[in-house]
Every structure is written in C-alpha cells, then in structure tokens.
Design a protein around this motif. Structure first.
Motif, short mmCIF file in Angstrom:
data_model
loop_
_atom_site.label_atom_id
_atom_site.label_comp_id
_atom_site.label_asym_id
_atom_site.label_seq_id
_atom_site.Cartn_x
_atom_site.Cartn_y
_atom_site.Cartn_z
N LEU A 21 49.66 30.26 -12.73
CA LEU A 21 48.56 31.04 -13.57
C LEU A 21 49.73 31.45 -14.65
N THR A 22 51.49 32.00 -13.97
CA THR A 22 51.58 32.70 -14.94
C THR A 22 51.66 31.87 -16.37
N GLU A 25 49.42 31.84 -18.56
CA GLU A 25 49.31 32.58 -19.66
C GLU A 25 50.51 32.97 -20.87
N GLU A 26 52.39 32.15 -20.18
CA GLU A 26 52.79 32.73 -21.19
C GLU A 26 52.61 31.44 -21.94
N MET A 28 50.41 29.85 -23.37
CA MET A 28 49.62 30.46 -24.47
C MET A 28 49.62 31.27 -24.59
N ALA A 29 51.04 32.11 -24.77
CA ALA A 29 51.19 32.97 -25.53
C ALA A 29 51.81 32.63 -26.43
N GLN A 34 44.21 32.58 -27.53
CA GLN A 34 43.95 33.77 -26.46
C GLN A 34 43.16 33.55 -25.57
N SER A 35 42.31 32.39 -25.73
CA SER A 35 41.65 31.78 -24.09
C SER A 35 41.71 29.99 -24.18
#
Length: 66
Positions: A21-22, A25-26, A28-29, A34-35
């Motif tokens: 998940l981390t 998220e990284e 995606m950033a 955003q989603s």
C-alpha cells in the motif's frame, strides 16, 4: 488473506500489505493520481492503440522464448 494458501504468518502478511500500500501510494503521488479510479483499466486490452502487440506477447509467452 485468510485461507488462501498464504505462506506468510498473519503478522507478516499484514506488514507486506502495508508495504504494498505504501509503494502504491508513493507511485500514485509520483504519477499525480488522486485515486485508483484514475488509472484503473489504463492497460486494458480494449483501450490499447495497438492491441495486436498484446496478442503477440501472449502468443510468445506460451509458444516462444519470451
């Protein structure tokens, strides 16, 4: 991940899930998403500009040295 034949103990699979998940998220950033809905299906066969490349890759995966 219960009952799925996982070889990781529950505490390890939970840690692995958090790491995945981390990383997601990284990524995606970095990509400015955003989603998940923003990129879900982007690699879909139906949206490919040259779908024959997917077909060739799948063929080679099963019948050739890829």
């Amino acid at each position: 991940m219960s009952g799925g034949g996982s070889s990781l103990p529950p505490q390890d699979s939970s840690l692995h899930g958090k790491q995945v998940l981390t990383c997601l998220e990284e990524w995606m950033a970095q990509q400015k998403y955003q989603s998940i809905d923003e990129f879900k299906g982007r690699l879909s066969f139906s949206k490919a500009p040259n779908a024959s490349m997917y077909e060739r890759t799948q063929f080679m995966k099963y019948f050739g040295p890829v």
